[in-house]
Write a protein that holds these residues in place. Structure first.
Motif, PDB file in Angstrom:
ATOM      1  N   SER A   1       0.844  -1.175   0.000  1.00  0.00           N
ATOM      2  CA  SER A   1       0.000   0.000   0.000  1.00  0.00           C
ATOM      3  C   SER A   1       0.891   1.241   0.000  1.00  0.00           C
ATOM      4  O   SER A   1       1.757   1.386   0.875  1.00  0.00           O
ATOM      5  N   GLY A   2       0.707   2.107  -1.009  1.00  0.00           N
ATOM      6  CA  GLY A   2       1.483   3.330  -1.052  1.00  0.00           C
ATOM      7  C   GLY A   2       1.948   3.675  -2.450  1.00  0.00           C
ATOM      8  O   GLY A   2       1.340   3.276  -3.450  1.00  0.00           O
ATOM      9  N   TYR A   3       3.071   4.417  -2.497  1.00  0.00           N
ATOM     10  CA  TYR A   3       3.621   4.913  -3.754  1.00  0.00           C
ATOM     11  C   TYR A   3       4.867   4.115  -4.146  1.00  0.00           C
ATOM     12  O   TYR A   3       5.585   3.606  -3.290  1.00  0.00           O
ATOM     13  N   GLY A   4       5.109   4.043  -5.470  1.00  0.00           N
ATOM     14  CA  GLY A   4       6.363   3.439  -5.936  1.00  0.00           C
ATOM     15  C   GLY A   4       6.314   1.956  -6.151  1.00  0.00           C
ATOM     16  O   GLY A   4       7.356   1.303  -6.174  1.00  0.00           O
ATOM     17  N   ASP A   5       5.117   1.390  -6.316  1.00  0.00           N
ATOM     18  CA  ASP A   5       5.032  -0.035  -6.619  1.00  0.00           C
ATOM     19  C   ASP A   5       5.734  -0.344  -7.937  1.00  0.00           C
ATOM     20  O   ASP A   5       6.262  -1.433  -8.126  1.00  0.00           O
ATOM     21  N   SER A   6       5.729   0.610  -8.846  1.00  0.00           N
ATOM     22  CA  SER A   6       6.539   0.563 -10.061  1.00  0.00           C
ATOM     23  C   SER A   6       6.910   2.000 -10.402  1.00  0.00           C
ATOM     24  O   SER A   6       6.338   2.954  -9.861  1.00  0.00           O
ATOM     25  N   LEU A   7       7.885   2.188 -11.281  1.00  0.00           N
ATOM     26  CA  LEU A   7       8.292   3.549 -11.624  1.00  0.00           C
ATOM     27  C   LEU A   7       7.171   4.324 -12.311  1.00  0.00           C
ATOM     28  O   LEU A   7       7.028   5.536 -12.099  1.00  0.00           O
ATOM     29  N   LEU A   8       6.384   3.650 -13.160  1.00  0.00           N
ATOM     30  CA  LEU A   8       5.265   4.335 -13.784  1.00  0.00           C
ATOM     31  C   LEU A   8       4.240   4.801 -12.756  1.00  0.00           C
ATOM     32  O   LEU A   8       3.509   5.774 -12.984  1.00  0.00           O
ATOM     33  N   ASP A   9       4.196   4.117 -11.601  1.00  0.00           N
ATOM     34  CA  ASP A   9       3.234   4.459 -10.552  1.00  0.00           C
ATOM     35  C   ASP A   9       3.886   5.230  -9.409  1.00  0.00           C
ATOM     36  O   ASP A   9       3.354   5.248  -8.298  1.00  0.00           O
ATOM     37  N   TYR A  10       5.015   5.877  -9.668  1.00  0.00           N
ATOM     38  CA  TYR A  10       5.748   6.507  -8.563  1.00  0.00           C
ATOM     39  C   TYR A  10       4.922   7.598  -7.882  1.00  0.00           C
ATOM     40  O   TYR A  10       5.059   7.834  -6.676  1.00  0.00           O
ATOM     41  N   ASN A  11       4.059   8.287  -8.612  1.00  0.00           N
ATOM     42  CA  ASN A  11       3.257   9.370  -8.037  1.00  0.00           C
ATOM     43  C   ASN A  11       1.781   9.000  -7.930  1.00  0.00           C
ATOM     44  O   ASN A  11       0.912   9.868  -7.883  1.00  0.00           O
ATOM     45  N   ARG A  12       1.499   7.701  -7.905  1.00  0.00           N
ATOM     46  CA  ARG A  12       0.110   7.226  -7.809  1.00  0.00           C
ATOM     47  C   ARG A  12       0.022   6.189  -6.695  1.00  0.00           C
ATOM     48  O   ARG A  12       0.768   5.208  -6.682  1.00  0.00           O
ATOM     49  N   LYS A  13      -0.885   6.392  -5.767  1.00  0.00           N
ATOM     50  CA  LYS A  13      -1.039   5.460  -4.648  1.00  0.00           C
ATOM     51  C   LYS A  13      -1.845   4.245  -5.080  1.00  0.00           C
ATOM     52  O   LYS A  13      -2.876   4.378  -5.742  1.00  0.00           O
ATOM     53  N   ARG A  14      -1.339   3.055  -4.698  1.00  0.00           N
ATOM     54  CA  ARG A  14      -2.010   1.803  -5.053  1.00  0.00           C
ATOM     55  C   ARG A  14      -2.061   0.874  -3.848  1.00  0.00           C
ATOM     56  O   ARG A  14      -1.168   0.891  -2.993  1.00  0.00           O
ATOM     57  N   ASN A  15      -3.075   0.031  -3.820  1.00  0.00           N
ATOM     58  CA  ASN A  15      -3.160  -1.086  -2.883  1.00  0.00           C
ATOM     59  C   ASN A  15      -3.141  -2.367  -3.712  1.00  0.00           C
ATOM     60  O   ASN A  15      -3.994  -2.554  -4.586  1.00  0.00           O
ATOM     61  N   VAL A  16      -2.166  -3.223  -3.444  1.00  0.00           N
ATOM     62  CA  VAL A  16      -1.931  -4.384  -4.301  1.00  0.00           C
ATOM     63  C   VAL A  16      -1.813  -5.642  -3.440  1.00  0.00           C
ATOM     64  O   VAL A  16      -1.077  -5.666  -2.450  1.00  0.00           O
ATOM     65  N   LEU A  17      -2.519  -6.689  -3.824  1.00  0.00           N
ATOM     66  CA  LEU A  17      -2.413  -8.000  -3.179  1.00  0.00           C
ATOM     67  C   LEU A  17      -1.811  -8.976  -4.177  1.00  0.00           C
ATOM     68  O   LEU A  17      -2.313  -9.119  -5.299  1.00  0.00           O
ATOM     69  N   SER A  18      -0.727  -9.654  -3.787  1.00  0.00           N
ATOM     70  CA  SER A  18      -0.036 -10.612  -4.665  1.00  0.00           C
ATOM     71  C   SER A  18      -0.011 -11.976  -3.993  1.00  0.00           C
ATOM     72  O   SER A  18       0.250 -12.085  -2.792  1.00  0.00           O
ATOM     73  N   LEU A  19      -0.237 -13.015  -4.784  1.00  0.00           N
ATOM     74  CA  LEU A  19      -0.192 -14.383  -4.285  1.00  0.00           C
ATOM     75  C   LEU A  19       0.518 -15.231  -5.334  1.00  0.00           C
ATOM     76  O   LEU A  19       0.135 -15.235  -6.503  1.00  0.00           O
ATOM     77  N   GLY A  20       1.579 -15.950  -4.919  1.00  0.00           N
ATOM     78  CA  GLY A  20       2.312 -16.751  -5.892  1.00  0.00           C
ATOM     79  C   GLY A  20       3.401 -17.588  -5.256  1.00  0.00           C
ATOM     80  O   GLY A  20       3.324 -17.950  -4.076  1.00  0.00           O
ATOM     81  N   LEU A  21       4.426 -17.879  -6.047  1.00  0.00           N
ATOM     82  CA  LEU A  21       5.561 -18.698  -5.627  1.00  0.00           C
ATOM     83  C   LEU A  21       6.835 -17.880  -5.720  1.00  0.00           C
ATOM     84  O   LEU A  21       7.004 -17.067  -6.636  1.00  0.00           O
ATOM     85  N   SER A  22       7.750 -18.131  -4.791  1.00  0.00           N
ATOM     86  CA  SER A  22       9.032 -17.431  -4.786  1.00  0.00           C
ATOM     87  C   SER A  22      10.161 -18.402  -4.497  1.00  0.00           C
ATOM     88  O   SER A  22       9.964 -19.438  -3.834  1.00  0.00           O
ATOM     89  N   LEU A  23      11.340 -18.064  -5.014  1.00  0.00           N
ATOM     90  CA  LEU A  23      12.580 -18.731  -4.643  1.00  0.00           C
ATOM     91  C   LEU A  23      13.391 -17.775  -3.805  1.00  0.00           C
ATOM     92  O   LEU A  23      13.646 -16.641  -4.220  1.00  0.00           O
TER      93      LEU A  23
END
Length: 401
Positions: free
Chosen positions: A376-398
C-alpha cells in the motif's frame, strides 16, 4: 560335485598363490595379469569364478599403500585396462580423476552456507566461515511469479516533466501477473577487513540486479502486453561488525550502495533515477531456526539536469528512507514488513507485508516458498511513482536466505 570342489579349490589356491607372489614382489613392480585371467577362464562355474575374483581383488587391495593424510590429491591420469580374451575386446584407456578438493587455497575449508552462523552472516557472508567465494550467483530479493489484484491500475501514466504524460489511455486490467528476478554476486572480499580464522569478519563488494515486470496476462483484448518493467542494478559495499546491543541484539553490518533504477521506455513513459544510500543491519537470535532482523537504509538522489529529469520529486513519493524487519519463525516460515517514508511534513511512502511459507513436502531442503504480499502506497513501479495503489499478490518465490 567332487570335480566342482576340486576346480574351486584349485582356483582359490591359484589366487592365493598370486597374492603371496605379489606380496613378495619388490615395491614398484607391476602385478601379474594372470590372476584375473585365470578367474575369467572359470566362466562355466559362476561360484568358483566369483570366489576367484574376490581373492584376486583382495590381493590387489592388500598391495595398495595407504594414502598419506597430508599429501595433495593426484592429478588426473590415463591408464590402460587389460584386454578381455573371452570377448575379444581390445585394451581400453581409462581416465582416472583425482579426488575433489573442497578446501580453499589457504587450506581452510570453505564454510559456504554453514548453519552454525546467523542468517545475516550467511546472507552477506560476513565471516570467513560463511564465505562462498567470488563470482558465483546468489539470490538477492525473492525470485517470484505471482497473480496480482489491485484497487486501481494506471491507464494513462503522467509526470510533471514536460513530454512525460501518455497521450492516450490504455484499457489495462486490475488483475495481472507480476514477475521478479533478482540475483547478485560477490565481486571482491577482504578489502579492508579479514582474518585467517573462521570466526573472523571480512568485508565484501557486491553487484546486484533486480527486474520487476507487470504482465497483463489476462488482457487478451490488448494482446497480453507487459505493462511495466523496471530494471535496478546496484553496487553494494558491506563492512561487517559484531557489536552487542541491548536486549540481545547484535549490530552486524554497515553498507554503502549506488543504485540506478529505470524502466527502459521511450518518451512519454520514460522513468529513471539514481541514488546513493547508507545501510545498517542488526539481528537477534531466538533459537536454532528462529531470529529477528532489522535493516535500515537512507538514500540521497543524485541530481540531474531539469531537462533530463523524467520524474521530478520522486523522492517525495517513493521516500528517502526505508526500515525493513523480518521475523524468521522457523526455517520454512517467515514474516517481513518494509516501511518507506518521504521524511517530509507531507508524509508519503509505502508499507509492504510479506509472508513466505515452504511447502509441507520439503520444508527444509528447498528455496521454494508460497508467497503472500500486501502493498500500500507509492512506488510499486516507476510508472506508478506518483500514484497510490493497494496491491495484493499471491504466488511462488525462490529465496536465498
Amino acid at each position: 560335485m567332487t570335480a566342482y570342489r576340486l576346480r574351486l579349490a584349485g582356483a582359490l589356491m591359484a589366487a592365493a598363490g598370486l597374492a603371496q607372489a605379489q606380496t613378495a614382489a619388490p615395491a614398484g613392480s607391476r602385478p601379474s595379469s594372470q590372476g584375473w585371467q585365470a578367474c575369467q577362464a572359470l566362466k562355466t562355474e559362476p561360484a568358483a569364478q566369483l570366489a576367484c575374483f574376490q581373492a584376486w581383488a583382495d590381493s590387489q587391495s592388500a598391495n595398495t599403500p595407504p594414502a598419506s593424510a597430508s599429501s595433495a590429491a593426484p592429478p588426473a591420469s590415463v591408464t590402460t585396462a587389460p584386454a578381455n580374451p573371452a570377448t575379444g575386446q581390445p585394451a581400453a584407456q581409462v581416465l582416472l580423476l583425482p579426488a575433489l578438493n573442497t578446501d580453499a587455497p589457504d587450506g581452510k575449508p570453505v564454510g559456504c552456507r554453514n548453519n552454525n552462523y546467523s542468517d545475516l552472516s550467511k546472507f552477506w557472508e560476513l565471516q570467513r566461515g560463511t564465505d562462498c567465494d567470488t563470482f558465483a550467483i546468489r539470490g538477492y530479493r525473492p525470485i517470484s511469479l505471482s497473480v496480482v489484484a489491485s484497487d486501481s491500475v494506471n491507464q494513462q501514466p503522467s509526470s510533471p516533466a514536460t513530454g512525460h504524460t501518455a497521450l492516450t489511455s490504455q484499457t489495462y486490467r486490475r488483475t495481472e501477473n507480476k514477475i521478479q528476478l533478482s540475483v547478485r554476486t560477490k565481486v571482491a572480499k577482504g578489502l579492508l577487513k579479514s582474518g585467517p580464522d573462521d570466526e573472523d569478519d571480512q568485508d565484501s563488494l557486491w553487484f546486484g540486479y533486480t527486474q520487476q515486470s507487470y504482465w497483463q496476462l489476462f488482457n487478451s483484448a490488448l494482446s497480453r502486453p507487459f505493462r511495466s518493467t523496471d530494471h535496478e542494478p546496484e553496487v553494494i559495499y558491506i563492512y561487517p561488525h559484531q557489536i552487542p546491543l541491548a536486549g540481545g541484539w547484535n549490530y552486524r553490518l554497515s553498507g554503502l550502495g549506488l543504485v540506478h533504477q529505470s524502466n527502459g521506455q521511450a518518451l512519454p513513459l520514460s522513468r529513471s533515477w539514481n541514488r546513493v544510500y547508507l545501510m545498517g543491519a542488526a539481528e537477534k537470535v531466538l533459537g536454532p531456526e528462529s531470529s529477528l532482523a532489522l535493516q535500515g537504509r537512507a538514500w540521497r538522489r543524485l541530481r540531474e539536469k531539469s531537462g533530463d529529469d523524467d520524474n521530478p520529486g520522486i523522492e517525495n513519493y517513493v521516500g528517502r528512507a526505508e526500515l525493513a524487519g523480518r521475523w524468521q519463525l522457523s526455517r520454512s516460515n517467515s514474516l517481513g514488513l518494509t516501511l518507506r517514508h518521504s521524511l517530509k511534513k507531507e508524509a508519503r511512502g509505502s508499507a509492504r507485508l510479506d509472508w513466505t511459507l515452504a511447502p509441507a513436502s520439503s520444508p527444509s531442503y528447498t528455496g521454494l516458498r508460497y508467497h503472500l504480499q500486501l502493498f500500500s502506497g507509492y512506488g510499486d513501479s516507476l510508472l506508478d511513482y506518483n500514484r497510490k495503489r493497494n496491491v495484493l499478490s499471491l504466488g511462488l518465490s525462490l529465496v536465498d536466505w
